[in-house]
Every structure is written in C-alpha cells, then in structure tokens.
Design an enzyme around this catalytic site. Structure first.
Site, short mmCIF file in Angstrom:
data_model
loop_
_atom_site.label_atom_id
_atom_site.label_comp_id
_atom_site.label_asym_id
_atom_site.label_seq_id
_atom_site.Cartn_x
_atom_site.Cartn_y
_atom_site.Cartn_z
N GLU A 36 0.86 -1.20 0.00
CA GLU A 36 0.00 0.00 0.00
C GLU A 36 0.88 1.23 0.00
O GLU A 36 1.84 1.30 0.76
CB GLU A 36 -0.86 0.03 1.27
CG GLU A 36 -2.05 -0.88 1.20
CD GLU A 36 -2.96 -0.70 2.41
OE1 GLU A 36 -2.69 0.12 3.30
OE2 GLU A 36 -3.96 -1.43 2.44
N ASP A 65 -9.89 -0.04 1.48
CA ASP A 65 -9.01 0.58 2.46
C ASP A 65 -9.88 1.40 3.42
O ASP A 65 -10.88 1.99 2.99
CB ASP A 65 -7.97 1.49 1.79
CG ASP A 65 -6.85 1.81 2.76
OD1 ASP A 65 -6.12 0.88 3.15
OD2 ASP A 65 -6.72 2.98 3.17
N PHE A 139 -11.61 -5.95 15.50
CA PHE A 139 -10.17 -5.76 15.31
C PHE A 139 -9.86 -4.27 15.31
O PHE A 139 -10.76 -3.43 15.33
CB PHE A 139 -9.71 -6.43 14.01
CG PHE A 139 -10.24 -5.76 12.76
CD1 PHE A 139 -11.54 -5.94 12.36
CD2 PHE A 139 -9.41 -4.95 11.97
CE1 PHE A 139 -12.03 -5.32 11.21
CE2 PHE A 139 -9.87 -4.34 10.82
CZ PHE A 139 -11.19 -4.52 10.44
N TYR A 141 -9.31 -0.59 15.64
CA TYR A 141 -9.85 0.46 16.51
C TYR A 141 -11.24 0.13 17.06
O TYR A 141 -11.84 0.96 17.75
CB TYR A 141 -9.91 1.79 15.75
CG TYR A 141 -8.56 2.30 15.29
CD1 TYR A 141 -7.67 2.88 16.19
CD2 TYR A 141 -8.16 2.22 13.96
CE1 TYR A 141 -6.43 3.37 15.78
CE2 TYR A 141 -6.92 2.70 13.53
CZ TYR A 141 -6.06 3.26 14.45
OH TYR A 141 -4.83 3.74 14.05
N ASP A 142 -11.77 -1.05 16.76
CA ASP A 142 -13.13 -1.40 17.22
C ASP A 142 -13.34 -1.17 18.73
O ASP A 142 -14.41 -0.65 19.11
CB ASP A 142 -13.46 -2.86 16.88
CG ASP A 142 -13.87 -3.03 15.42
OD1 ASP A 142 -14.13 -2.02 14.74
OD2 ASP A 142 -13.93 -4.19 14.97
P1 IMP Z 1 -6.49 -0.92 6.50
O1 IMP Z 1 -7.72 -0.64 5.72
O2 IMP Z 1 -6.32 -2.41 6.69
O3 IMP Z 1 -5.27 -0.25 5.94
O4 IMP Z 1 -6.74 -0.37 7.95
C1 IMP Z 1 -6.10 0.74 8.53
C2 IMP Z 1 -6.14 0.60 10.04
O5 IMP Z 1 -7.48 0.76 10.49
C3 IMP Z 1 -5.67 -0.78 10.55
O6 IMP Z 1 -4.93 -0.58 11.74
C4 IMP Z 1 -6.94 -1.51 10.84
O7 IMP Z 1 -6.78 -2.42 11.92
C5 IMP Z 1 -7.90 -0.39 11.20
N1 IMP Z 1 -9.26 -0.72 10.75
C6 IMP Z 1 -9.67 -0.95 9.47
N2 IMP Z 1 -10.98 -1.24 9.45
C7 IMP Z 1 -11.39 -1.21 10.74
C8 IMP Z 1 -12.65 -1.46 11.35
O8 IMP Z 1 -13.66 -1.81 10.74
N3 IMP Z 1 -12.68 -1.33 12.70
C9 IMP Z 1 -11.59 -0.97 13.43
N4 IMP Z 1 -10.40 -0.73 12.90
C10 IMP Z 1 -10.29 -0.86 11.56
#
Ligand code: IMP
Length: 183
Positions: A36, A65, A139, A141-142
């Site tokens: 990315e 993303d 996972f 920031y949930d």
């Molecule tokens: P990416 O889309 O995987 O690049 O996510 C960027 C960051 O946001 C990562 O640290 C993920 O763990 C977090 N993240 C992505 N989607 C979610 C979500 O639905 N809930 C909580 N955290 C998220």
C-alpha cells in the site's frame, strides 16, 4: 453473482462475506497481502492498490481501504491509520484525546476492478471515541469506537451488530447496488 475480495484481513472478509451471504452473493476470499502506498486520502490508497493488482489479475476483484478520522485531531490518523495503530495503538489515541472533543468517523473506500476500469464506492460511519478500550470482538480500533446512537463500542458487538452500523457495509451496499445495474 460471485465476487472476489482481496484482503489478508480475516475480520474484513468475515464481515463482508456475512453480509453478502444474506444477499445471496458468494464471496471468494483471495487471501494475500499487497503493497500500500502512503497517500493523503483513503481513496488514493485504495485505488492505487487496485490499479497495481489489476496489472496481474485479469478477473474482476475488489479490495478496500479504511481509515479512522478524528475531528478534533483534524482527521488524524485518517490515511495513516494502519501505521498509527501499529505504533501508538488504541491507548495512544485515547491519550491524545484527553480533554479533547471525541467525535470521529470511519471511512471505507472499496475499489472494484471490473476487468476494464476501477470503480470506487465509499461508506462512512459517524461516532465517538470511547473513554477506555472496551470489548474483545472485531479488530483494530473497534474497542474504542462507539457508533452514533449506540452505547457499545464496535469491540463489544457481534459481526451482525457491527454490520448494522458499519462504514464497510455502507460502502459494500453502494458497490453491490451499482454492480447489479452494471452486470
Ligand atoms: P487498513 O484498511 O487495513 O489499511 O486499515 C487501517 C487501520 O485501520 C488498521 O490498523 C486496521 O486495523 C484499522 N481498521 C480498518 N478497518 C477497521 C474497522 O472496521 N474497525 C476498526 N479498525 C479498523
């Protein structure tokens, strides 16, 4: 209809496939990582990843993303969400927000390669950052994100509950509505 979803993230796949199953759409998990770029918007990151992968995959596929945007931090971490999660994590975000407004939103941008071009679909979920980490489901920031109108964090919700509010599912709904028209 069968859709290929490229992600290395099991949680994202589980959320998306649970929703698609209910809509009668089969989702195939293409479990792989891809590079990315670091860009200033979530959309640029999503589109760039799809563009690169479309050079090596001729079939239709989608990826997504996601970023967490905190209003009082001028949108931070936004497109830097992945790096910030790996470095300061949820506790670091809570520390940054001491005595600050806690409004935030998640933004998901799905990029779909239809064999010819890349189409994008967005979904936003408004909410607030909790005072402490709560919950063990989900996972990222949930455990610190409370969707508007809820008391629980996303980390305290089942996939079904999270999907009722989720940025990811809003983007997915926009996507499958358009793909039905197109196909
Ligand atoms: P990416 O889309 O995987 O690049 O996510 C960027 C960051 O946001 C990562 O640290 C993920 O763990 C977090 N993240 C992505 N989607 C979610 C979500 O639905 N809930 C909580 N955290 C998220």
């Amino acid at each position: 209809m069968k859709l290929q979803f490229i992600t290395s993230n099991m949680h994202k796949f589980n959320e998306i496939s649970a929703y698609l199953k209910e809509s009668g759409i089969e989702c195939q998990w293409v479990k792989r990582t891809y590079e990315e770029i670091q860009a200033e918007t979530t959309e640029e990151v999503s589109v760039d990843s799809a563009r690169k992968l479309s050079g090596e995959i001729s079939q239709k596929f989608f990826l997504e993303d996601t970023g967490l945007y905190i209003q009082s931090l001028k949108g931070f971490p936004g497109p830097y969400s992945s790096y910030v999660f790996k470095t300061i994590g949820n506790q670091g975000i809570l520390d940054l927000l001491l005595n600050k407004e806690r409004a935030a939103y998640f933004l998901t941008v799905i990029s779909y390669f239809n064999g010819k071009e890349i189409l994008t679909f967005s979904g936003k979920e408004q909410g607030t950052i909790s005072m402490e980490e709560r919950g063990r489901t989900g996972f990222g920031y949930d455990p610190i994100f409370i969707p508007s109108g809820c008391e629980k964090t996303l980390g305290e919700m089942s996939i079904g509950e999270k999907n009722k509010h989720s940025h990811r599912i809003k983007a997915l709904e926009n996507f499958i509505d358009s793909v039905e028209i197109e196909d």
